[in-house]
Design a protein around this motif. Structure first.
Motif, PDB file in Angstrom:
ATOM      1  N   ILE A   4       0.774  -1.289   0.009  1.00  0.00           N
ATOM      2  CA  ILE A   4       0.005   0.074   0.077  1.00  0.00           C
ATOM      3  C   ILE A   4       0.781   1.377  -0.095  1.00  0.00           C
ATOM      4  CG2 ILE A   4      -1.682   1.308   1.448  1.00  0.00           C
ATOM      5  CD1 ILE A   4      -2.859  -1.421   2.241  1.00  0.00           C
ATOM      6  N   VAL A   5       1.857   1.344   0.764  1.00  0.00           N
ATOM      7  CA  VAL A   5       2.891   2.371   0.999  1.00  0.00           C
ATOM      8  C   VAL A   5       3.611   2.569  -0.543  1.00  0.00           C
ATOM      9  CG1 VAL A   5       4.782   3.171   2.053  1.00  0.00           C
ATOM     10  CG2 VAL A   5       2.876   2.183   3.407  1.00  0.00           C
ATOM     11  N   GLY A   6       3.839   1.481  -0.970  1.00  0.00           N
ATOM     12  CA  GLY A   6       4.637   1.455  -2.295  1.00  0.00           C
ATOM     13  C   GLY A   6       3.783   2.013  -3.480  1.00  0.00           C
ATOM     14  N   ILE A   7       2.541   1.714  -3.407  1.00  0.00           N
ATOM     15  CA  ILE A   7       1.578   1.900  -4.446  1.00  0.00           C
ATOM     16  C   ILE A   7       1.272   3.692  -4.096  1.00  0.00           C
ATOM     17  CG2 ILE A   7      -0.769   2.098  -5.179  1.00  0.00           C
ATOM     18  CD1 ILE A   7      -0.782  -1.044  -4.670  1.00  0.00           C
ATOM     19  N   ILE A  35      -7.715   3.002  -6.399  1.00  0.00           N
ATOM     20  CA  ILE A  35      -8.534   2.048  -6.852  1.00  0.00           C
ATOM     21  C   ILE A  35      -7.416   0.615  -6.411  1.00  0.00           C
ATOM     22  CG2 ILE A  35      -9.443   0.375  -8.706  1.00  0.00           C
ATOM     23  CD1 ILE A  35     -10.598   3.206  -9.848  1.00  0.00           C
ATOM     24  N   LEU A  36      -6.325   0.816  -6.749  1.00  0.00           N
ATOM     25  CA  LEU A  36      -5.258  -0.485  -6.518  1.00  0.00           C
ATOM     26  C   LEU A  36      -5.506  -0.601  -4.955  1.00  0.00           C
ATOM     27  CD1 LEU A  36      -2.151   0.121  -9.230  1.00  0.00           C
ATOM     28  CD2 LEU A  36      -4.112  -1.679  -8.893  1.00  0.00           C
ATOM     29  N   ILE A  37      -4.990   0.550  -4.416  1.00  0.00           N
ATOM     30  CA  ILE A  37      -5.039   0.210  -2.676  1.00  0.00           C
ATOM     31  C   ILE A  37      -6.292  -0.227  -2.178  1.00  0.00           C
ATOM     32  CG2 ILE A  37      -4.972   1.794  -0.656  1.00  0.00           C
ATOM     33  CD1 ILE A  37      -2.876   3.560  -2.029  1.00  0.00           C
ATOM     34  N   LEU A  42      -8.993  -5.056   0.272  1.00  0.00           N
ATOM     35  CA  LEU A  42     -10.420  -5.681   0.045  1.00  0.00           C
ATOM     36  C   LEU A  42     -10.428  -7.054   1.000  1.00  0.00           C
ATOM     37  CD1 LEU A  42     -13.172  -4.932  -1.036  1.00  0.00           C
ATOM     38  CD2 LEU A  42     -12.351  -6.243  -3.326  1.00  0.00           C
ATOM     39  N   GLY A  43      -9.113  -7.764   0.776  1.00  0.00           N
ATOM     40  CA  GLY A  43      -8.990  -9.074   1.736  1.00  0.00           C
ATOM     41  C   GLY A  43      -9.160  -8.657   3.181  1.00  0.00           C
ATOM     42  N   GLY A  44      -8.597  -7.788   3.606  1.00  0.00           N
ATOM     43  CA  GLY A  44      -8.767  -7.563   4.751  1.00  0.00           C
ATOM     44  C   GLY A  44     -10.182  -7.270   5.547  1.00  0.00           C
TER      45      GLY A  44
END
Length: 126
Positions: A4-7, A35-37, A42-44
């Protein structure tokens, strides 16, 4: 978390460099990163919902209230995300309207809960 931080940092740096040349592309990069983040998180979120579902299965009378709380939480998170995106694009009025609409929907959804609480409180007072 590192993903997430990288994106976010990659999109931010790329957006800052491109903002002076093409604001539209810069905005599209930020929206795509958001949207990518969201899909990464979404899994969490599904783990949270499954935990809440297993807890609510053990407590039958409260199940409807837990469903209501999950719906309200979803509405507030999505509306905040959309409002922030609107603000990032310079549309403050649209962001405020989105937040207002979400607040009205939430109030409409929780009115039955207020009625139940009032009935309980008045039953205790009498």
């Amino acid at each position: 978390m590192i993903t997430i931080v990288g994106i976010a940092l990659s999109a931010l740096i790329l957006s800052l460099f491109l903002r002076n040349y093409n604001k539209t592309v810069s905005t599209i990069i930020i929206i795509a990163a958001s949207i990518l983040i969201f899909f990464e998180v979404l899994g969490g979120i599904s783990n949270i919902f499954s935990s809440i579902k297993s807890i609510s299965n053990n407590i039958k009378p409260v199940t409807e209230y837990i469903k209501l709380m999950i719906k309200v939480l979803g509405i507030t998170l999505i509306s905040q995300f959309i409002a922030d995106m609107c603000r990032d694009c310079g549309e403050g009025a649209l962001a405020s309207t989105t937040e207002l609409g979400a607040k009205i929907i939430v109030i409409t959804m929780i009115l039955p809960l207020f009625e139940t609480v009032i009935k309980i409180v008045t039953g205790l007072v009498e």
